[in-house]
Design a protein around this motif. Structure first.
Motif, PDB file in Angstrom:
ATOM      1  N   ARG A 196       0.831  -1.214   0.000  1.00 16.41           N
ATOM      2  CA  ARG A 196       0.000   0.000   0.000  1.00 16.41           C
ATOM      3  C   ARG A 196       0.865   1.263   0.000  1.00 16.41           C
ATOM      4  O   ARG A 196       0.405   2.339  -0.356  1.00 16.41           O
ATOM      5  CB  ARG A 196      -0.890   0.038   1.245  1.00 16.41           C
ATOM      6  N   PHE A 197       2.108   1.129   0.451  1.00 18.78           N
ATOM      7  CA  PHE A 197       2.973   2.297   0.619  1.00 18.78           C
ATOM      8  C   PHE A 197       4.167   2.238  -0.323  1.00 18.78           C
ATOM      9  O   PHE A 197       5.299   2.473   0.063  1.00 18.78           O
ATOM     10  CB  PHE A 197       3.475   2.377   2.068  1.00 18.78           C
ATOM     11  N   SER A 198       3.922   1.942  -1.588  1.00 17.44           N
ATOM     12  CA  SER A 198       5.019   1.885  -2.518  1.00 17.44           C
ATOM     13  C   SER A 198       4.787   2.831  -3.687  1.00 17.44           C
ATOM     14  O   SER A 198       3.661   3.043  -4.102  1.00 17.44           O
ATOM     15  CB  SER A 198       5.224   0.447  -2.978  1.00 17.44           C
ATOM     16  N   PHE A 199       5.881   3.432  -4.146  1.00 20.98           N
ATOM     17  CA  PHE A 199       5.851   4.316  -5.316  1.00 20.98           C
ATOM     18  C   PHE A 199       6.270   3.513  -6.544  1.00 20.98           C
ATOM     19  O   PHE A 199       7.202   2.710  -6.479  1.00 20.98           O
ATOM     20  CB  PHE A 199       6.838   5.469  -5.155  1.00 20.98           C
ATOM     21  N   SER A 211      12.020   3.395  -3.078  1.00 18.97           N
ATOM     22  CA  SER A 211      10.856   2.514  -2.965  1.00 18.97           C
ATOM     23  C   SER A 211      11.169   1.182  -3.633  1.00 18.97           C
ATOM     24  O   SER A 211      11.388   1.114  -4.841  1.00 18.97           O
ATOM     25  CB  SER A 211       9.626   3.159  -3.613  1.00 18.97           C
ATOM     26  N   THR A 252       9.907   1.449   1.682  1.00 15.34           N
ATOM     27  CA  THR A 252       9.782   2.790   1.128  1.00 15.34           C
ATOM     28  C   THR A 252      10.388   3.718   2.161  1.00 15.34           C
ATOM     29  O   THR A 252       9.979   3.713   3.322  1.00 15.34           O
ATOM     30  CB  THR A 252       8.320   3.173   0.862  1.00 15.34           C
ATOM     31  N   TRP A 281      -0.180  11.313   0.207  1.00 12.06           N
ATOM     32  CA  TRP A 281       0.052  10.591  -1.044  1.00 12.06           C
ATOM     33  C   TRP A 281      -0.655   9.235  -1.029  1.00 12.06           C
ATOM     34  O   TRP A 281      -1.249   8.820  -2.025  1.00 12.06           O
ATOM     35  CB  TRP A 281       1.548  10.388  -1.256  1.00 12.06           C
ATOM     36  N   PHE A 282      -0.585   8.559   0.118  1.00  8.74           N
ATOM     37  CA  PHE A 282      -1.162   7.213   0.206  1.00  8.74           C
ATOM     38  C   PHE A 282      -2.583   7.206   0.793  1.00  8.74           C
ATOM     39  O   PHE A 282      -3.129   6.155   1.110  1.00  8.74           O
ATOM     40  CB  PHE A 282      -0.247   6.309   1.043  1.00  8.74           C
ATOM     41  N   HIS A 283      -3.153   8.402   0.964  1.00  9.45           N
ATOM     42  CA  HIS A 283      -4.553   8.556   1.376  1.00  9.45           C
ATOM     43  C   HIS A 283      -4.828   8.021   2.790  1.00  9.45           C
ATOM     44  O   HIS A 283      -5.746   7.236   3.020  1.00  9.45           O
ATOM     45  CB  HIS A 283      -5.486   7.883   0.361  1.00  9.45           C
ATOM     46  N   TYR A 284      -4.011   8.474   3.724  1.00 10.43           N
ATOM     47  CA  TYR A 284      -4.211   8.194   5.136  1.00 10.43           C
ATOM     48  C   TYR A 284      -4.198   9.520   5.891  1.00 10.43           C
ATOM     49  O   TYR A 284      -3.683  10.526   5.394  1.00 10.43           O
ATOM     50  CB  TYR A 284      -3.082   7.312   5.695  1.00 10.43           C
ATOM     51  N   PHE A 290      -1.226   7.083   9.643  1.00 12.39           N
ATOM     52  CA  PHE A 290       0.042   6.774   8.993  1.00 12.39           C
ATOM     53  C   PHE A 290       1.176   6.606   9.999  1.00 12.39           C
ATOM     54  O   PHE A 290       2.053   5.759   9.824  1.00 12.39           O
ATOM     55  CB  PHE A 290       0.378   7.886   7.996  1.00 12.39           C
TER      56      PHE A 290
END
Length: 421
Positions: free
Chosen positions: A20-23, A48, A53, A76-79, A84
């Motif tokens: 979920r936390f990768s670019f 990443s 990451t 960026w990750f919508h938290y 987060f």
């Protein structure tokens, strides 16, 4: 200026959370740019990979830097920042530098000592420098780290020690032949182990690598992916292929043997199957099953532990060398002085305001103080970035002293320094 690393890695997060936390590779450039525009961030670089990451940054203050990096990543990750925060680990100063050296040498990898992370970090560094989000500090740190990692891989060669049964089998074949020049190999069975064995074998120096699988299309697909010396053969040709190659690795999952040796066979046979893929009713001078290979792996484990300990023992000196270099940058006390000078002016203005507006309550005073500090931080961010870069140019002494003069910090003027220091 402070170094900081904000990390989401496999130590804290299982794969279902890490993913979920990768670019993506395309996203990193944009993310580097956007993060660099955040308050408090003077330099930054994002890494990443499948296991981590991480953000490495130079910040003007630790607490604000920590907050704005987390806020950026959470957005960026919508938290939310609070959601987060539970997933991240944060390292500063010496801990951040030491962490980078451990990561880039593979000491912090799932497979200890693996070299792939070096290439991944080099790529991330190239992206960040192309986007101009790194500067004097991170440029020096990452160049030093890349050089150190290359030195460790050359000195100790941890990655050359087999860590899987397939690697051990290939190592044994290479040991038996001495040189693989002109030698041919067959890989039979292309499940997880067989596929990775084929990948490794494709660039080891064999003149030809034949792939065979009970589903011919799978062998053909992998051969097209690897190309070069790799060639697929129909499974119906198994006996002919094995009898005519120099070595064969069997890695199929079967209940009954796929191949039966009924006469003397000169082919080196590596049998990774349990149950075994090869039945021996004839003679094979060089036959290795999984128990033979475990002896190699156990020996390698001990060697790897020793090498990793030696690499880890060299890291503290690298950290010390980096901070010795940083202390020699005359600009560090100047930047610290500018912050202290600016905060002193802010404090005096705030006290004057309170005397003129005594009716302000505690909440109003807190809001005003917060915004005044924010204004100061935003005003000095650009001058700090500019003088930091100028500090390593040929005219550094004159530039630093002029900087001190216009900000009223004559006591921090520097003596003549060598170019590029």
């Amino acid at each position: 200026m402070y170094l900081m690393c904000v990390s989401l890695n496999y130590h804290q997060l299982p794969i279902e959370l890490r993913e979920r936390f990768s670019f993506t590779a395309k996203e990193v450039s944009k993310a580097d740019q956007l993060l660099n525009n955040e308050k408090s961030i003077l330099e930054n670089l994002i890494i990443s990979t499948c296991n981590r990451t991480e953000v490495y940054a130079v910040v003007d203050q630790i607490h604000t830097g920590r907050y704005y990096i987390k806020r950026f990543l959470a957005g960026w990750f919508h938290y939310t920042v609070d959601e987060f925060s539970q997933y991240v680990s944060i390292m500063t100063k010496d801990d951040a530098v030491e962490h980078l050296f451990r990561v880039i040498t593979g000491l912090d990898s799932l497979i200890k000592g693996e070299p792939q992370i070096l290439g991944q970090i080099k790529d991330a560094f190239q992206v960040a420098t192309a986007e101009k989000t790194t500067g004097v500090i991170l440029n020096h740190l990452f160049r030093q780290a890349i050089t150190f990692s290359k030195k460790m891989h050359t000195k100790y060669r941890v990655s050359e020690l087999a860590q899987s049964s397939g690697q051990a089998g290939l190592h044994q074949i290479k040991t038996d032949f001495g040189s693989l020049n002109g030698k041919t190999l067959a890989v039979i069975g292309l499940g997880h182990i067989g596929k990775h064995t084929a990948y490794n074998a494709s660039n080891m120096g064999f003149s030809k690598v034949f792939l065979l699988n009970r589903t011919d299309s799978k062998a053909q697909q992998l051969a097209e992916e690897l190309q070069g010396v790799v060639e697929a053969r129909p499974f119906t040709q198994l006996t002919s292929v094995v009898e005519n190659v120099d070595a064969a690795i069997f890695a199929a999952t079967v209940k009954q043997p796929l191949f039966r040796v009924q006469k003397r066979l000169q082919t080196v046979i590596v049998d990774l199957g349990v149950p075994r893929n090869v039945a021996l009713t004839g003679t094979v001078p060089k036959y290795y099953d999984i128990d033979h290979l475990h002896l190699i792996l156990n020996s390698n484990d001990e060697k790897r532990r020793e090498m990793i300990q030696k690499i880890a023992a060299e890291i503290p000196q690298e950290v010390q060398d980096f901070y010795l270099w940083e202390k020699q940058l005359h600009i560090v006390p100047v930047i610290k002085g500018l912050r202290e000078h600016s905060l002193k002016i802010e404090g005096e203005a705030y006290d004057s305001l309170l005397r003129k507006l005594p009716e302000l309550n505690a909440h109003e005073r807190k809001v005003i103080s917060k915004h005044m500090k924010s204004i100061i931080n935003q005003m000095i961010k650009r001058p700090i970035k500019e003088i930091k870069e100028l500090s390593v140019t040929p005219g550094a002494t004159a530039d630093i002293n002029f900087f001190c003069k216009i900000f009223g910090m004559d006591n921090l003027k520097v003596e003549n320094q060598k170019n590029g220091n």
